[in-house]
Design an enzyme around this catalytic site. Structure first.
Site, PDB file in Angstrom:
ATOM      1  N   LYS A   1      76.259 -10.188  18.711  1.00  0.00           N
ATOM      2  CA  LYS A   1      75.104  -9.505  19.315  1.00  0.00           C
ATOM      3  C   LYS A   1      75.414  -8.020  19.470  1.00  0.00           C
ATOM      4  O   LYS A   1      76.390  -7.643  20.123  1.00  0.00           O
ATOM      5  CB  LYS A   1      74.791 -10.128  20.672  1.00  0.00           C
ATOM      6  CG  LYS A   1      73.710  -9.398  21.479  1.00  0.00           C
ATOM      7  CD  LYS A   1      73.584  -9.991  22.875  1.00  0.00           C
ATOM      8  CE  LYS A   1      72.669  -9.146  23.761  1.00  0.00           C
ATOM      9  NZ  LYS A   1      72.610  -9.656  25.149  1.00  0.00           N
TER      10      LYS A   1
ATOM     11  N   ASP B   1      70.817  -1.964  26.698  1.00  0.00           N
ATOM     12  CA  ASP B   1      69.810  -2.939  27.114  1.00  0.00           C
ATOM     13  C   ASP B   1      69.205  -2.543  28.449  1.00  0.00           C
ATOM     14  O   ASP B   1      69.802  -2.734  29.508  1.00  0.00           O
ATOM     15  CB  ASP B   1      70.438  -4.335  27.221  1.00  0.00           C
ATOM     16  CG  ASP B   1      69.423  -5.391  27.629  1.00  0.00           C
ATOM     17  OD1 ASP B   1      68.201  -5.140  27.459  1.00  0.00           O
ATOM     18  OD2 ASP B   1      69.838  -6.462  28.098  1.00  0.00           O
TER      19      ASP B   1
ATOM     20  N   LYS C   1      65.408  -3.895  33.890  1.00  0.00           N
ATOM     21  CA  LYS C   1      66.464  -4.261  34.832  1.00  0.00           C
ATOM     22  C   LYS C   1      66.460  -3.323  36.036  1.00  0.00           C
ATOM     23  O   LYS C   1      65.928  -2.205  35.965  1.00  0.00           O
ATOM     24  CB  LYS C   1      67.836  -4.139  34.139  1.00  0.00           C
ATOM     25  CG  LYS C   1      68.072  -5.103  32.993  1.00  0.00           C
ATOM     26  CD  LYS C   1      69.409  -4.812  32.322  1.00  0.00           C
ATOM     27  CE  LYS C   1      69.687  -5.769  31.184  1.00  0.00           C
ATOM     28  NZ  LYS C   1      69.970  -7.141  31.654  1.00  0.00           N
TER      29      LYS C   1
ATOM     30  N   GLU D   1      66.654 -10.785  25.232  1.00  0.00           N
ATOM     31  CA  GLU D   1      66.491 -10.242  23.884  1.00  0.00           C
ATOM     32  C   GLU D   1      67.626 -10.593  22.936  1.00  0.00           C
ATOM     33  O   GLU D   1      67.443 -10.615  21.721  1.00  0.00           O
ATOM     34  CB  GLU D   1      66.329  -8.716  23.944  1.00  0.00           C
ATOM     35  CG  GLU D   1      67.622  -7.914  23.993  1.00  0.00           C
ATOM     36  CD  GLU D   1      68.500  -8.180  25.212  1.00  0.00           C
ATOM     37  OE1 GLU D   1      69.731  -8.023  25.095  1.00  0.00           O
ATOM     38  OE2 GLU D   1      67.964  -8.534  26.275  1.00  0.00           O
TER      39      GLU D   1
ATOM     40  N   ARG E   1      69.088 -13.380  22.255  1.00  0.00           N
ATOM     41  CA  ARG E   1      68.794 -14.576  21.446  1.00  0.00           C
ATOM     42  C   ARG E   1      67.739 -14.286  20.382  1.00  0.00           C
ATOM     43  O   ARG E   1      67.706 -14.943  19.343  1.00  0.00           O
ATOM     44  CB  ARG E   1      68.362 -15.714  22.373  1.00  0.00           C
ATOM     45  CG  ARG E   1      67.073 -15.481  23.108  1.00  0.00           C
ATOM     46  CD  ARG E   1      66.940 -16.324  24.363  1.00  0.00           C
ATOM     47  NE  ARG E   1      67.800 -15.860  25.431  1.00  0.00           N
ATOM     48  CZ  ARG E   1      67.878 -16.437  26.631  1.00  0.00           C
ATOM     49  NH1 ARG E   1      67.162 -17.511  26.895  1.00  0.00           N
ATOM     50  NH2 ARG E   1      68.692 -15.954  27.546  1.00  0.00           N
TER      51      ARG E   1
END
Length: 503
Positions: free
Chosen positions: A274, A279, A286, A358, A360
């Site tokens: 990954k 992120d 978040k 995200e 996955r």
């Protein structure tokens, strides 16, 4: 750093001249409340009882982790002896050995010592031989000396003084120990690459930067590297992956690295990492506190880079392919939204209920892509879920697989590499939580068993080959005062591949 091996039999006098070498210091272990053994006993003889007098005076108790530097030593080539406490002999194990080596290195690095004669690798560790002791000692040294200073205007501290280490080893372990030096050095170099990539700021370590890093790795080690851009990714039909990248001005990349260590017809092991270089959570944003650590969300990719570097340097006789989908997850007017439905490369439709799930979404397309390689095994590595941190903390990596043989190999490798891993359940009943009223599958299954349902989601795209998933969210980096990437699970992955290659 130069590492070398010297076979020594401490029952036969001065051990092949080891004590008369040009080292600045000899490192010796002393057990708590025990008579001197092995190298320490021989050292005591040639120094006319110096160690016995030191122990009797109470200056060295042998307590685990304690150290004492003796200076102006006569009778041997070195002018100093570093005594390292080992604790009780009947409790001496792998953990105690590792702690003793770290204590030794820290004491030595606090001095100007350049050349070291190191005898601890010959200590009796249950179920371990001297080559393991050498490997462990080298990795411990590289760990305590690692520093990330690339982004500082004035790098802290100068070059370290320590330059050369000679390990004493039993003659029977000589050949294996020399190989251990090669493998440990390669592994440490791979871990350092992983740490460096993770510790770089996200405005530097972008998907484009990872693509450039892959090309440099290919050039340095003669690896075949492909870096696919936006249009090529679109042509492959990776709608799930591209949905995550939509909100960022940074273009995504899909990186493929080939290590051809065996025959062309030999099925490869594929590592999928990954690569979310930052992120925010996207529209499901978040909290601000600690969000800077989301630069570490690419450490699945980072561990693939590190492992590929390590096995290339080792010259591993195995075909291995590293696959890295990489992009940023950012909020924007065109970003994927909760409730959107996207179509993966496999044709499976996915209802995006949370844009912060995200990882996955990019991995599922990569897992479909790797089918073309007809792999012997596929392992994906991802900082995937906070739920795994809740379940296992920061000690064990979460391992998910329905393939008992593959899971067993990974668990064995984790023990050998001292890279702790714990197998988690992957029962079909958990799949029920991923049901969607509007698409083939939802990208989250709610709070219960969050790490498990994430793995269940990925398993749907990995039906055509032996597959395992490593959730490294709790082990890939540390927070707080020790903030930084750990280099895990490069030791686990590398050991797994070494075992597969029979090297």
């Amino acid at each position: 750093m130069d590492f070398s091996i010297k076979a020594c039999d401490w029952s036969k006098g001065s051990a092949n001249g080891f004590l008369n070498g040009k080292a600045d210091v000899v490192v010796l272990g002393v057990f708590e409340a025990q008579t001197l053994t092995g190298a320490a006993r021989e050292m005591d003889l040639v120094t006319k009882g110096l160690l016995t007098r030191t122990v009797k005076a109470g200056d060295m108790s042998g307590k685990a982790g304690s150290t004492l530097m003796l200076t102006e030593v006569t009778g041997i080539g070195a002018s100093r002896i570093l005594l390292v406490g080992l604790g009780k002999q009947d409790a001496f194990n792998q953990k105690a050995y590792t702690e003793a080596t770290r204590a030794a290195w820290r004491a030595l690095l606090a001095t100007k010592i350049a050349n070291v004669a190191f005898t601890l690798a010959q200590l009796p560790v249950p179920e371990r031989t001297g080559d393991w002791g050498v490997r462990c000692a080298i990795l411990a040294l590289r760990e305590v000396t690692y520093k990330f200073t690339q982004m500082k205007s004035k790098p802290e501290n100068g070059d370290r003084a320590l330059k050369k280490v000679v390990f004493s080893i039993d003659a029977a372990d000589d050949k294996a120990a020399k190989l251990a030096v090669k493998h440990a050095t390669a592994l440490a170099n791979g871990m350092d690459l992983t740490r460096d990539l993770g510790n770089l700021p996200p405005n530097v370590c972008t998907p484009t930067y990872l693509g450039q890093t892959a090309k440099k790795l290919g050039k340095d080690f003669k690896l075949k590297v492909e870096v696919l851009g936006q249009k090529q990714i679109e042509a492959l039909g990776m709608g799930s992956f591209l949905s995550v990248a939509k909100g960022s001005v940074e273009p995504p990349a899909f990186i493929v690295i080939h290590h051809q260590g065996a025959g062309a017809k030999a099925a490869p092991v594929v590592l999928v990492g990954k690569g979310i270089t930052f992120d925010t959570g996207g529209i499901s944003i978040k909290p601000g506190e600690g969000m800077d650590e989301m630069k570490y969300d690419m450490l699945g990719a980072g561990s693939v880079f590190g492992t590929m570097r390590a096995i290339a340097e080792m010259g591993l006789k195995l075909n291995v392919i590293g696959v890295i989908p990489t992009c940023e997850n950012m909020p924007a007017g065109n970003a994927v939204k909760p409730g959107d439905i996207v179509t993966s490369m496999s044709g499976t439709t996915i209802e995006v209920l949370n844009t912060d799930a995200e990882g996955r979404l990019i991995l599922c397309d990569a897992l479909t892509y790797v089918e073309r390689f007809k792999p012997a095994a596929v392992i994906d590595i991802a900082t995937l879920t906070g739920a795994c941190v809740v379940a296992l903390g920061h000690h064990n990596t979460g391992l998910f697989s329905k393939d008992d043989a593959l899971a067993g190999e990974l668990l064995d490798a984790s023990k050998e590499a001292i890279d702790p891993t714990w197998r988690m359940p992957l029962d079909d009943e958990y799949q029920e939580l991923l049901k969607s009223n509007f698409a083939d599958v939802a990208n989250i299954g709610g709070r219960p068993g969050g790490a498990i349902t994430a793995a269940c989601f990925l398993s749907r795209f990995a039906q055509n080959y032996p597959w395992a998933h490593l959730d490294i969210a709790g082990t890939a980096w540390k927070s707080g005062a020790a903030k930084g990437a750990t280099g895990r699970p490069v030791p686990l992955l590398t050991q797994f591949l070494v075992d597969r290659a029979g090297q």
